[in-house]
Write a protein that holds these residues in place. Structure first.
Motif, PDB file in Angstrom:
ATOM      1  N   ALA A  78      25.541  25.792  59.403  1.00 40.17           N
ATOM      2  CA  ALA A  78      26.056  27.075  58.942  1.00 40.17           C
ATOM      3  C   ALA A  78      27.393  27.395  59.595  1.00 40.17           C
ATOM      4  N   LEU A  79      27.520  27.097  60.885  1.00 39.26           N
ATOM      5  CA  LEU A  79      28.786  27.340  61.573  1.00 39.26           C
ATOM      6  C   LEU A  79      29.905  26.486  60.981  1.00 39.26           C
ATOM      7  N   ARG A  80      29.609  25.241  60.648  1.00 36.34           N
ATOM      8  CA  ARG A  80      30.633  24.382  60.039  1.00 36.34           C
ATOM      9  C   ARG A  80      31.067  24.935  58.685  1.00 36.34           C
ATOM     10  N   ARG A  81      30.097  25.425  57.908  1.00 40.45           N
ATOM     11  CA  ARG A  81      30.444  25.998  56.603  1.00 40.45           C
ATOM     12  C   ARG A  81      31.258  27.272  56.782  1.00 40.45           C
ATOM     13  N   LEU A  82      30.928  28.044  57.804  1.00 41.08           N
ATOM     14  CA  LEU A  82      31.683  29.257  58.081  1.00 41.08           C
ATOM     15  C   LEU A  82      33.110  28.916  58.488  1.00 41.08           C
ATOM     16  N   GLN A  83      33.277  27.872  59.279  1.00 40.53           N
ATOM     17  CA  GLN A  83      34.625  27.422  59.634  1.00 40.53           C
ATOM     18  C   GLN A  83      35.448  27.130  58.381  1.00 40.53           C
ATOM     19  N   ALA A  84      34.823  26.426  57.430  1.00 44.22           N
ATOM     20  CA  ALA A  84      35.528  26.091  56.195  1.00 44.22           C
ATOM     21  C   ALA A  84      35.891  27.342  55.408  1.00 44.22           C
ATOM     22  N   LEU A  85      34.967  28.306  55.361  1.00 42.49           N
ATOM     23  CA  LEU A  85      35.247  29.563  54.660  1.00 42.49           C
ATOM     24  C   LEU A  85      36.444  30.280  55.269  1.00 42.49           C
ATOM     25  N   LEU A  86      36.475  30.339  56.586  1.00 44.46           N
ATOM     26  CA  LEU A  86      37.570  31.029  57.253  1.00 44.46           C
ATOM     27  C   LEU A  86      38.881  30.285  57.080  1.00 44.46           C
ATOM     28  N   ARG A  87      38.810  28.977  57.060  1.00 39.11           N
ATOM     29  CA  ARG A  87      40.026  28.195  56.846  1.00 39.11           C
ATOM     30  C   ARG A  87      40.570  28.446  55.441  1.00 39.11           C
ATOM     31  N   ASP A  88      39.668  28.538  54.457  1.00 43.86           N
ATOM     32  CA  ASP A  88      40.100  28.807  53.083  1.00 43.86           C
ATOM     33  C   ASP A  88      40.706  30.197  52.966  1.00 43.86           C
ATOM     34  N   SER A  89      40.172  31.161  53.736  1.00 43.25           N
ATOM     35  CA  SER A  89      40.682  32.518  53.665  1.00 43.25           C
ATOM     36  C   SER A  89      41.931  32.708  54.519  1.00 43.25           C
ATOM     37  N   ALA A  90      42.298  31.676  55.274  1.00 42.47           N
ATOM     38  CA  ALA A  90      43.504  31.663  56.111  1.00 42.47           C
ATOM     39  C   ALA A  90      43.619  32.875  57.039  1.00 42.47           C
ATOM     40  N   PRO A  91      42.539  33.226  57.757  1.00 40.12           N
ATOM     41  CA  PRO A  91      42.663  34.350  58.683  1.00 40.12           C
ATOM     42  C   PRO A  91      43.257  33.907  60.016  1.00 40.12           C
ATOM     43  N   SER A  92      43.690  34.848  60.781  1.00 40.68           N
ATOM     44  CA  SER A  92      44.114  34.602  62.156  1.00 40.68           C
ATOM     45  C   SER A  92      43.099  35.306  63.049  1.00 40.68           C
ATOM     46  N   LEU A  93      42.155  34.558  63.565  1.00 38.80           N
ATOM     47  CA  LEU A  93      41.087  35.159  64.355  1.00 38.80           C
ATOM     48  C   LEU A  93      41.570  35.515  65.748  1.00 38.80           C
ATOM     49  N   ARG A  94      41.221  36.720  66.185  1.00 36.66           N
ATOM     50  CA  ARG A  94      41.549  37.151  67.530  1.00 36.66           C
ATOM     51  C   ARG A  94      40.333  37.118  68.436  1.00 36.66           C
ATOM     52  N   ALA A  95      39.128  37.290  67.867  1.00 36.58           N
ATOM     53  CA  ALA A  95      37.906  37.298  68.671  1.00 36.58           C
ATOM     54  C   ALA A  95      36.706  37.259  67.755  1.00 36.58           C
ATOM     55  N   VAL A  96      35.541  36.958  68.337  1.00 35.77           N
ATOM     56  CA  VAL A  96      34.267  37.063  67.645  1.00 35.77           C
ATOM     57  C   VAL A  96      33.470  38.172  68.325  1.00 35.77           C
ATOM     58  N   ALA A  97      33.054  39.162  67.533  1.00 36.62           N
ATOM     59  CA  ALA A  97      32.268  40.292  68.035  1.00 36.62           C
ATOM     60  C   ALA A  97      30.811  40.074  67.665  1.00 36.62           C
ATOM     61  N   HIS A  98      29.953  40.038  68.655  1.00 37.83           N
ATOM     62  CA  HIS A  98      28.534  39.743  68.440  1.00 37.83           C
ATOM     63  C   HIS A  98      27.692  41.000  68.620  1.00 37.83           C
TER      64      HIS A  98
END
Length: 406
Positions: A78-98
């Motif tokens: 699931a994390l790998r698929r999420l990585q691909a989703l974020l790459r497709d959406s071209a975001p600039s991630l600053r942090a992960v909020a849990h």
């Protein structure tokens, strides 16, 4: 996401909620996080438990099956698929909020997670066994995938950090064995979100001294009484087991019952399983923990479970209204609170002596992603349905922490 491919303007927060069999996520702009907005990418991986059927549900497209090969870990896939989703959406991630359920008495606001913080948070796993271990496993998994990003824990207990001393206290002696034993309260990210939306949409919510009862009703369920937006009483206490009847959790039980079970030879593990996983709607009905399934059933046990859920809700609501000394606003959220019009009508009828009057047609329409006012024109108490967005609050808290150098 490869750090070398990350665009230089890092202006987005990924908010996540890792559970035992699911991973919810939402992507928010830092500048707007916390305002009345939706994530511009959101969804949920579910079926991640061993033997499950993993799938991805996105808010704006059809479901897709997640391919997990023999010996592979579904959460890692699931994390790998999420990585691909974020790459497709071209975001600039600053942090992960849990979302992290329990901060104990140690953390009263968001915190960047390092090894020391993680060790402290692991100590609270027994206080929220359905959530805390999975929340923290999620933090560790994301840190491995995105080691360059801050992993920020945002706590359900934080909203209740300033509960009055009498609300926090149990009638127990102050001895070393009971250090840290107090009422904490939960569902704080959800209640924080309700607070914000009500303040934006209700003139009454903006007035000093406004008395509100907030009802987060889902598989986990609790009530929170607020005065001028501040939590002053809540149905959950030391653990996320207290208070209302829930999907599989018992809610409040006489502690004498637990002593009785121990004397009958039950182990602590057996009692934990009974109270957390075999009780509530599922235990009373013997059918399901899902209110929708029980509503659709003609079985007498299903109807008994619904009646008991509604009764316990009304009983606890009366106690919190008494603490407030009256009521100005009643707000529903959570999977049941947002979608079960019959339950909302039942509670409002039970509170009619407080001047609560429901608009039946508005209540029937209040299903979906929109905030609704469902009180009748002459009602002395405003009644609202507010679809919650805990991710928005977590993202806002993480962005504020980073702005302040955290």
């Amino acid at each position: 996401m490869n750090a070398h491919n990350t665009p230089p303007s890092r202006d987005e927060i990924l908010a996540v909620n890792a559970g035992s069999s699911s991973l919810k996520f939402g992507l928010y702009h830092c500048a707007k996080a916390g305002s009345e907005q939706h994530a511009h990418l959101s969804g949920c991986f579910d079926g991640l438990e061993p033997g499950g059927k993993p799938r991805l549900r996105l808010s704006d497209r059809a479901d897709e099956a997640l391919q997990v090969g023999p010996g592979q870990n579904a959460f890692e896939q699931a994390l790998r698929r999420l990585q691909a989703l974020l790459r497709d959406s071209a975001p600039s991630l600053r942090a992960v909020a849990h979302r992290v359920v329990h901060g104990g008495g140690v953390f009263e606001g968001p915190v960047r997670v390092d090894a020391t913080v993680m060790a402290q948070l692991r100590r609270f796993e027994k206080l929220a066994p359905l959530h805390q271990p999975h929340n923290l496993d999620g933090v560790q998994a994301f840190a491995q995938v995105w080691p360059e990003l801050p992993q920020i824990a945002c706590f359900d207990t934080a909203f209740h950090a300033q509960l009055p001393a009498l609300e926090q206290r149990f009638a127990l002696p102050e001895i070393p064995a009971l250090e840290g034993v107090r009422r904490y309260g939960f569902h704080g990210l959800s209640y924080d979100y309700l607070n914000q939306r009500l303040h934006e949409r209700s003139t009454r919510a903006q007035l000093p001294g406004t008395r509100a009862l907030l009802a987060h009703l889902g598989n986990g369920a609790s009530l929170c009484a607020t005065l001028s937006g501040q939590s002053v009483a809540t149905s959950m206490g030391f653990s996320a087991l207290d208070g209302l009847m829930m999907g599989t959790r018992s809610g409040s039980v006489d502690p004498g019952l637990l002593l009785h079970l121990l004397q009958q030879g039950w182990s602590a593990e057996q009692i934990e399983t009974l109270l957390y996983r075999q009780s509530g709607l599922r235990g009373v009905s013997g059918i399901s923990a899902d209110m929708r399934t029980l509503r659709a059933s003609d079985a007498s046990q299903a109807q008994e479970a619904i009646r008991l859920f509604a009764y316990r809700l009304r009983r606890e609501a009366g106690a919190l209204i008494a603490v407030l000394g009256g009521l100005d606003i009643l707000a529903f959220t959570g999977g049941i609170g947002e979608h079960d019009a019959a339950l909302r009508a039942d509670l409002c009828a039970g509170l009619s002596f407080m001047g609560v009057s429901l608009d039946t047609a508005a209540n029937a329409r209040a299903v979906g992603d929109t905030l609704y006012a469902i009180h009748a024109p002459g009602s002395q108490v405003e009644v609202w349905v507010v679809p919650t967005d805990e991710g928005s609050v977590a993202a806002a808290q993480a962005a504020a922490l980073l702005r302040n150098g955290g």
